[in-house]
Scaffold this motif. Structure first.
Motif: not given
Length: 353
Positions: A201-210, A219-234
């Motif tokens: 995430a870009d800290p200036a974007a305002g919103l980011a996905e966890l 088996t998922l060690g090389d993965a990045v899992l998108r949670t669908g949860l969104v927070a403000g960047t800080s």
């Protein structure tokens, strides 16, 4: 190069996944756990309980849906003197369990705990302090404002909010005050990603996905899992999520798969559109599905409405009321979500960037 995966990607691999499979109620997400993965998940969840103040003399009651309920109970049994899973439904039953088991700790969703409090006051005419709870752990939902402080005052308990994995329910991070950022239990496990691209995430974007980066997973060690949860960047801190995004909506601690609604309604002749309205007027979430027909003759047809109700009931354990729009629309339109809670930002994450 990392694989970027969503809940739907995990669900698509269900037929080839091995080990213990942590399955969402609608099987839209399937998280495989090998023996080492199970131990790691229980250890992290136990660590979250310890951070909340749970110790060897405590007695823990877990009121969470599966697959989170079993994981939290097993972790609590390693930390506390006793642990029991009673499920999320039935406030009178939960009150009886807390009393009979002489519980000192309750693990529940924020709305579940608030609903228990409301029932104690309004229906059971009981004083929450009489339960003797010293610790309340909230997880599995986006809490309404002032929930932590309100529960702490009413129950006379220490209240901790834990961010749990939306895939398996295991603990990832925690905080003890609404204004605090999350404190990850392990460095590097939890991060933020851009909404419109597979990148940090870009800290200036305002919103980011966890996102979860399970480096040690078998088996998922090389993965990045998108949670669908969104927070403000800080900056470098990780704020607690206040929103959701994508093809799944969080209602009563359960992720509803919007494509499954699309698929179910596409099989019913005459349906041209739908809107899922989600609200939290009291303590619990409510969901209403309003369906639009393309022919006037179907609007007042009880058999067609019953077919829709049966189809929706088969999708999820969450209760969804069905209503029929009084006006017809011959043109087919995409399904939409109207979230009066302000949680769900949209089905297309890239449109929000």
């Amino acid at each position: 190069m990392a694989r970027w995966l969503t809940r739907d990607d995990l669900g698509a691999a269900a037929g080839s996944a091995t080990g213990l499979l942590l399955v969402s109620p609608d099987v839209s997400s399937v998280l495989p756990l090998g023996p080492g993965d199970r131990a790691a998940a229980a250890e992290l969840t136990g660590a979250a309980l310890r951070e909340a103040g749970v110790g060897a003399r405590d007695r823990v009651v877990v009121a969470l849906a599966e697959p989170a309920g079993a994981l939290w109970t097993a972790a609590a049994a390693d930390v506390a003197a006793a642990a029991a899973s009673v499920g999320p439904r039935g406030r009178m039953r939960l009150h009886h369990a807390l009393s009979a088991l002489k519980a000192t700790t309750l693990v529940a969703t924020p709305t579940g705990a608030m609903d228990l409090l409301a029932r104690l006051h309004l229906e059971f005419l009981l004083d929450p302090l009489d339960l003797g709870l010293g610790t309340i752990v909230l997880t599995g939902e986006i809490a309404s404002k002032r929930t932590l402080g309100h529960l702490a005052g009413e129950f006379g308990a220490t209240v901790t909010e834990v961010l749990a994995s939306p895939f398996g329910g295991g603990a990832l991070a925690w905080r003890t005050a609404e204004e605090d950022p999350l404190k990850p239990l392990v460095d590097g496990l939890l991060g933020t990603a851009a909404l419109d691209r597979d990148d940090a995430a870009d800290p200036a974007a305002g919103l980011a996905e966890l996102v979860v980066t399970p480096h040690a997973h078998s088996t998922l060690g090389d993965a990045v899992l998108r949670t669908g949860l969104v927070a403000g960047t800080s900056g470098s801190a990780i704020p607690a999520p206040a929103h959701t995004v994508g093809e799944h909506v969080l209602v009563r601690g359960v992720w509803l798969a919007l494509p499954r609604i699309d698929g179910a309604l596409s099989k019913i002749d005459g349906v041209t559109g739908w809107e899922l309205a989600v609200n939290r007027r009291g303590t619990l979430d409510t969901a209403v599905l309003t369906v639009t027909f393309g022919r006037e003759s179907l609007v007042g047809n009880p058999m067609w409405k019953a077919r829709i109700e049966q189809s929706v009931r088969a999708l999820t354990p969450v209760s969804i009321a069905v209503e029929i729009a009084p006006e017809i629309s011959e043109a087919a339109t995409p399904g939409t979500v109207a979230d009066a809670r302000g949680h769900h930002l949209g089905r297309d994450r890239t449109a929000l960037a």
